[in-house]
Scaffold this motif. Structure first.
Motif, PDB file in Angstrom:
ATOM      1  N   GLY A   1      22.344  55.342 -41.787  1.00 20.91           N
ATOM      2  CA  GLY A   1      22.101  55.888 -43.128  1.00 20.91           C
ATOM      3  C   GLY A   1      23.358  55.823 -43.982  1.00 20.91           C
ATOM      4  N   GLU A   2      24.504  56.166 -43.382  1.00 21.35           N
ATOM      5  CA  GLU A   2      25.789  56.140 -44.116  1.00 21.35           C
ATOM      6  C   GLU A   2      26.114  54.702 -44.563  1.00 21.35           C
ATOM      7  OE1 GLU A   2      27.875  58.719 -44.758  1.00 21.35           O
ATOM      8  OE2 GLU A   2      26.731  60.266 -43.697  1.00 21.35           O
ATOM      9  N   ILE A   3      25.773  53.743 -43.716  1.00 21.24           N
ATOM     10  CA  ILE A   3      26.044  52.332 -44.064  1.00 21.24           C
ATOM     11  C   ILE A   3      25.125  51.881 -45.200  1.00 21.24           C
ATOM     12  CG2 ILE A   3      25.907  49.949 -43.196  1.00 21.24           C
ATOM     13  CD1 ILE A   3      26.745  51.112 -40.420  1.00 21.24           C
ATOM     14  N   PHE A   4      23.837  52.196 -45.086  1.00 20.50           N
ATOM     15  CA  PHE A   4      22.876  51.754 -46.116  1.00 20.50           C
ATOM     16  C   PHE A   4      23.260  52.321 -47.484  1.00 20.50           C
ATOM     17  CE2 PHE A   4      19.338  51.871 -42.639  1.00 20.50           C
ATOM     18  CZ  PHE A   4      19.914  50.785 -42.020  1.00 20.50           C
ATOM     19  N   PHE A   5      23.676  53.610 -47.483  1.00 18.12           N
ATOM     20  CA  PHE A   5      24.063  54.236 -48.759  1.00 18.12           C
ATOM     21  C   PHE A   5      25.226  53.466 -49.382  1.00 18.12           C
ATOM     22  CE2 PHE A   5      26.785  57.151 -51.149  1.00 18.12           C
ATOM     23  CZ  PHE A   5      25.886  57.572 -52.112  1.00 18.12           C
ATOM     24  N   ARG A   6      26.218  53.136 -48.557  1.00 16.18           N
ATOM     25  CA  ARG A   6      27.389  52.403 -49.087  1.00 16.18           C
ATOM     26  C   ARG A   6      27.025  50.995 -49.542  1.00 16.18           C
ATOM     27  NH1 ARG A   6      29.094  56.323 -46.054  1.00 16.18           N
ATOM     28  NH2 ARG A   6      31.110  57.320 -46.441  1.00 16.18           N
ATOM     29  N   ASN A   7      26.131  50.332 -48.780  1.00 17.02           N
ATOM     30  CA  ASN A   7      25.668  48.997 -49.223  1.00 17.02           C
ATOM     31  C   ASN A   7      25.082  49.087 -50.624  1.00 17.02           C
ATOM     32  OD1 ASN A   7      24.537  48.162 -45.920  1.00 17.02           O
ATOM     33  ND2 ASN A   7      26.165  47.128 -47.033  1.00 17.02           N
ATOM     34  N   THR A   8      24.303  50.139 -50.838  1.00 21.25           N
ATOM     35  CA  THR A   8      23.637  50.292 -52.136  1.00 21.25           C
ATOM     36  C   THR A   8      24.650  50.588 -53.236  1.00 21.25           C
ATOM     37  OG1 THR A   8      21.748  51.168 -50.927  1.00 21.25           O
ATOM     38  CG2 THR A   8      21.731  51.484 -53.308  1.00 21.25           C
ATOM     39  N   MET A   9      25.591  51.475 -52.959  1.00 21.23           N
ATOM     40  CA  MET A   9      26.614  51.802 -53.963  1.00 21.23           C
ATOM     41  C   MET A   9      27.491  50.591 -54.285  1.00 21.23           C
ATOM     42  SD  MET A   9      26.138  54.788 -55.021  1.00 21.23           S
ATOM     43  CE  MET A   9      24.387  54.622 -54.770  1.00 21.23           C
ATOM     44  N   ALA A  10      27.746  49.768 -53.280  1.00 23.61           N
ATOM     45  CA  ALA A  10      28.619  48.597 -53.490  1.00 23.61           C
ATOM     46  C   ALA A  10      27.880  47.453 -54.176  1.00 23.61           C
ATOM     47  CB  ALA A  10      29.170  48.118 -52.144  1.00 23.61           C
TER      48      ALA A  10
ATOM     49  N   PRO B   1      21.977  44.196 -43.796  1.00 21.86           N
ATOM     50  CA  PRO B   1      21.976  42.849 -44.375  1.00 21.86           C
ATOM     51  C   PRO B   1      21.019  42.709 -45.562  1.00 21.86           C
ATOM     52  CG  PRO B   1      21.881  42.715 -42.000  1.00 21.86           C
ATOM     53  CD  PRO B   1      21.806  44.171 -42.339  1.00 21.86           C
ATOM     54  N   ALA B   2      19.841  43.317 -45.429  1.00 24.33           N
ATOM     55  CA  ALA B   2      18.848  43.153 -46.507  1.00 24.33           C
ATOM     56  C   ALA B   2      19.335  43.743 -47.827  1.00 24.33           C
ATOM     57  CB  ALA B   2      17.523  43.794 -46.100  1.00 24.33           C
ATOM     58  N   LEU B   3      20.270  44.687 -47.749  1.00 20.71           N
ATOM     59  CA  LEU B   3      20.795  45.303 -48.979  1.00 20.71           C
ATOM     60  C   LEU B   3      21.997  44.535 -49.538  1.00 20.71           C
ATOM     61  CD1 LEU B   3      20.593  49.041 -47.857  1.00 20.71           C
ATOM     62  CD2 LEU B   3      19.364  48.065 -49.801  1.00 20.71           C
ATOM     63  N   THR B   4      22.458  43.536 -48.787  1.00 24.22           N
ATOM     64  CA  THR B   4      23.656  42.808 -49.235  1.00 24.22           C
ATOM     65  C   THR B   4      23.256  41.540 -50.004  1.00 24.22           C
ATOM     66  OG1 THR B   4      23.876  41.599 -47.146  1.00 24.22           O
ATOM     67  CG2 THR B   4      25.040  43.715 -47.319  1.00 24.22           C
ATOM     68  N   ASP B   5      24.248  40.827 -50.520  1.00 24.51           N
ATOM     69  CA  ASP B   5      23.965  39.737 -51.463  1.00 24.51           C
ATOM     70  C   ASP B   5      23.599  38.418 -50.785  1.00 24.51           C
ATOM     71  OD1 ASP B   5      24.662  41.473 -53.585  1.00 24.51           O
ATOM     72  OD2 ASP B   5      26.763  41.135 -53.088  1.00 24.51           O
ATOM     73  N   PHE B   6      24.282  38.095 -49.689  1.00 18.64           N
ATOM     74  CA  PHE B   6      24.045  36.805 -49.028  1.00 18.64           C
ATOM     75  C   PHE B   6      23.992  37.020 -47.514  1.00 18.64           C
ATOM     76  CE2 PHE B   6      26.348  35.894 -52.974  1.00 18.64           C
ATOM     77  CZ  PHE B   6      25.394  35.094 -53.605  1.00 18.64           C
ATOM     78  N   VAL B   7      22.939  36.488 -46.901  1.00 16.37           N
ATOM     79  CA  VAL B   7      22.767  36.617 -45.447  1.00 16.37           C
ATOM     80  C   VAL B   7      22.891  35.220 -44.833  1.00 16.37           C
ATOM     81  CG1 VAL B   7      21.166  37.288 -43.613  1.00 16.37           C
ATOM     82  CG2 VAL B   7      21.264  38.626 -45.728  1.00 16.37           C
ATOM     83  N   PHE B   8      23.846  35.071 -43.922  1.00 17.75           N
ATOM     84  CA  PHE B   8      24.087  33.785 -43.238  1.00 17.75           C
ATOM     85  C   PHE B   8      23.480  33.843 -41.846  1.00 17.75           C
ATOM     86  CE2 PHE B   8      27.293  31.392 -45.772  1.00 17.75           C
ATOM     87  CZ  PHE B   8      27.434  32.306 -46.807  1.00 17.75           C
ATOM     88  N   VAL B   9      22.791  32.770 -41.450  1.00 20.52           N
ATOM     89  CA  VAL B   9      22.193  32.724 -40.102  1.00 20.52           C
ATOM     90  C   VAL B   9      22.548  31.409 -39.407  1.00 20.52           C
ATOM     91  CG1 VAL B   9      20.232  34.276 -40.551  1.00 20.52           C
ATOM     92  CG2 VAL B   9      20.017  31.831 -41.083  1.00 20.52           C
ATOM     93  N   VAL B  10      22.471  31.441 -38.080  1.00 17.24           N
ATOM     94  CA  VAL B  10      22.844  30.274 -37.263  1.00 17.24           C
ATOM     95  C   VAL B  10      21.743  29.981 -36.248  1.00 17.24           C
ATOM     96  CG1 VAL B  10      24.502  29.437 -35.544  1.00 17.24           C
ATOM     97  CG2 VAL B  10      25.320  30.672 -37.554  1.00 17.24           C
ATOM     98  N   GLU B  11      21.381  28.714 -36.156  1.00 12.70           N
ATOM     99  CA  GLU B  11      20.347  28.240 -35.227  1.00 12.70           C
ATOM    100  C   GLU B  11      20.603  28.752 -33.807  1.00 12.70           C
ATOM    101  OE1 GLU B  11      17.711  26.230 -36.214  1.00 12.70           O
ATOM    102  OE2 GLU B  11      16.938  26.403 -34.182  1.00 12.70           O
ATOM    103  N   ASN B  12      19.570  29.255 -33.184  1.00  8.92           N
ATOM    104  CA  ASN B  12      19.605  29.753 -31.799  1.00  8.92           C
ATOM    105  C   ASN B  12      20.447  31.007 -31.587  1.00  8.92           C
ATOM    106  OD1 ASN B  12      17.941  27.788 -30.702  1.00  8.92           O
ATOM    107  ND2 ASN B  12      19.646  26.348 -30.474  1.00  8.92           N
ATOM    108  N   VAL B  13      21.174  31.456 -32.590  1.00  9.91           N
ATOM    109  CA  VAL B  13      22.061  32.618 -32.420  1.00  9.91           C
ATOM    110  C   VAL B  13      21.486  33.850 -33.125  1.00  9.91           C
ATOM    111  CG1 VAL B  13      24.367  33.543 -32.881  1.00  9.91           C
ATOM    112  CG2 VAL B  13      24.119  31.155 -32.158  1.00  9.91           C
TER     113      VAL B  13
END
Ligand code: HXC
Length: 514
Positions: free
Chosen positions: A146-155, A177-189
């Motif tokens: 919850g503390e992280i999500f709140f900060r993601n939103t404020m930032a 991640p869903a609250l942030t601007d860019f999500v990077f993903v890697v095949e099989n990882v």
């Protein structure tokens, strides 16, 4: 202990703490094709620039015989460093320690580095590789999220936030991640889901692998949750670096200006547009023919391909490109492409990045599926995002600009700063075939040769409306330009709009069609 012994003692403690979950766990991590948290940080940051904090943090897990369990750093590494000489804040979950699970102190480390990033107004990169809430810590783990999500939103909209999914990111943990601007993903990882295969099997009796449920491809091609796809971790870190240099450190700044490089001669804008107006072409070629050094950093390349969004530079300054893509679904707008465009517009606007719109749009995707999926609500996001954006906004109409799509794609009526059109532009309420069938229905049905009459009426309509001159005659288009003049006109417009100032009416905030 004398001073020398104390230094040795520090080194010993450091070495122990930095060994994470130990040799076996590190070998297991490598065997899965994954790097460790510190290896990842070092790949991303400039050499020797990483400064780690809270290395000696003690975990707070007490139940289930956890009190004496060794969990170095509580399963997460935090610190600051530089990328291409510019500061960033970073955290990387360490899967070798208790599966990178998030307990109270683990969360406190993350929120500490998030606070640094916000207070110092520098970008935040979070590397996720975790089994989620540490089950043994109960509500303390949930509190941490919850503390992280709140900060993601404020930032959000203040500093760029990048999430990198390099392992599991399960349960409620996905919402950071869903609250942030860019999500990077890697095949099989990368593996990202709310309810895992076990739960699905228990509740629904269906078998599915983690990869098929929420792997890198799924989120890049189907859900749109991921923005940048890579084949391996090295490629992923190189792409993060490329993105960071295009962005400002915060919303109080503009992205750095770099040396100007002209577009490469092989991207000749004259040759791109087909003679037949129903033939497709790759609009990315147009972007590359305009942008410095023909560079284009595409966002969400594999999802909602009927719209193309991404960053380039014009005269050394970062701009955002938004372009209908005739190669996919003829470039129509639909629910997903509307979401993709609207979000990108809002990112550019928040971070002082001018928006260049290249329009070739036959309209909205028709059909019950789209209507029932809420194309009205999703499409409205584009109108809202453009209307609200106060950064310089320039539109070039390349070919079709029909109906609601004409208005939505940063038209003069949504307060675009400059609208240019190529001579090939067709600005009308709808396509000539559809329009002729409706307004000349009587003449066509009553004609001795209806097909011939239809053809004639389509031509008549085209002559009258499917061109840029009616719009230019009303001032809705500022200038009809040759394709080869596009870069020059856009550069000039940007230089004129450099100090653009727009005041919105006072309000707490608007209510966008989320
Ligand atoms: C405590 C955990 C853990 C967790 C993993 N571990 N997840 N410990 N809490 N959530 C530990 C394991 O016990 C193991 O410890 C070590 O991490 C490595 O895990 P393995 O299972 O051996 O690894 P692997 O086979 O690669 O599987 C990884 C995994 C699996 C798919 C992530 O561990 C898993 O399913 N974990 C649980 C996922 C989950 O349901 N999390 C809770 C989600 S709910 P040892 O000591 O044996 O090395 C949630 C709510 C958040 O997060 C809500 C916020 C709003």
């Amino acid at each position: 202990m004398n001073r020398k012994d104390k230094s040795e003692n520090l080194n010993e403690r450091k070495e122990q703490a930095m060994h994470g979950g130990g040799e076996r766990a590190i070998d297991k991590q490598h065997a899965m094709g994954k790097l460790t948290a510190r290896e990842r940080i070092n790949k991303l940051l400039d050499e020797e620039s990483f400064h780690e904090y809270d290395l000696f943090i003690q975990h707070d897990a007490r139940e289930f015989n956890m009190a004496n369990k060794e969990m170095p750093g509580d399963g997460v590494v935090i610190g600051t460093g530089t990328v291409a000489g510019r500061p960033i804040a970073i955290f990387a979950q360490d899967f070798t320690v208790a599966g990178g699970s998030l307990g109270l102190m683990h969360a406190r480390k993350i929120t500490k580095i998030m606070d640094y990033a916000m207070n110092m107004r520098i970008p935040l990169v979070g590397i996720n590789d975790s089994g989620g809430a540490r089950i043994q810590e109960g509500v303390n783990a949930l509190a941490g999220y919850g503390e992280i999500f709140f900060r993601n939103t404020m930032a959000s909209g203040v500093i760029p936030q990048i999430s990198v999914i390099l392992g599991p990111c399960a349960g409620g943990a996905v919402y950071s991640p869903a609250l942030t601007d860019f999500v990077f993903v890697v095949e099989n990882v990368s593996k990202m889901f709310i309810t895992g295969p076990e739960v699905i099997k228990t509740v629904l009796g269906e078998e599915i692998s983690m990869e098929d449920l929420g792997g890198a491809r799924v989120h890049s091609e189907i859900t749109g949750n991921a923005h940048i796809y890579s084949q391996n971790e090295d490629e992923c870190f190189s792409k993060i670096k490329q993105l960071l240099v295009l962005l400002p450190d915060s919303n109080a700044e503009k992205a750095a200006t770099v040396a100007v490089k002209n577009p490469k001669p092989e991207y000749s804008i004259k040759k791109i547009m087909p003679v037949n107006s129903n033939e497709p072409y790759d609009v990315r070629e147009v972007i590359r023919a305009i942008s410095d050094d023909s560079c284009f950093y595409e966002i969400q390349e594999l999802w909602a391909g009927n719209i193309v969004v991404g960053f380039g530079r014009l005269e050394g300054n970062t701009v955002g490109f938004i372009a209908n893509q005739p190669l996919v679904l003829a470039g129509v707008l639909d629910c997903d492409s509307a979401d993709k465009a609207a979000r990108f517009i809002r990112f550019c606007d928040a971070f002082n990045i001018p928006i260049i719109t290249l329009e070739d749009l036959p309209g909205y995707l028709p059909g019950v599926d789209q209507e029932h999926a809420g194309v009205i609500r999703h499409g409205a996001k584009v109108l809202y995002a453009y209307s609200e954006a106060t950064v310089p906004r320039i539109t070039v109409i390349l070919r079709k600009a029909y109906g609601g799509g004409y208005i939505a794609m940063n038209s003069r009526h949504l307060q675009a700063d400059f609208v240019f059109a190529w001579p090939t532009a067709e600005i009308a309420v709808m396509g000539p075939e559809g329009a002729a069938n409706i307004i000349f229905r009587k003449e066509i049905t009553e004609a001795t040769n209806p097909d011939e009459m239809r053809k004639q009426k389509v031509e008549e309509y085209k002559e009258k409306f499917a061109n840029p001159y009616v719009a230019a005659g009303r001032g809705y288009v500022d200038a009809v330009i040759e394709p080869a003049q596009t870069r020059e006109y856009v550069l000039h417009a940007l230089s004129i709009a450099k100090n653009k100032t727009v005041e919105h009416p006072a309000k707490k905030h608007g209510i966008p069609p989320f």
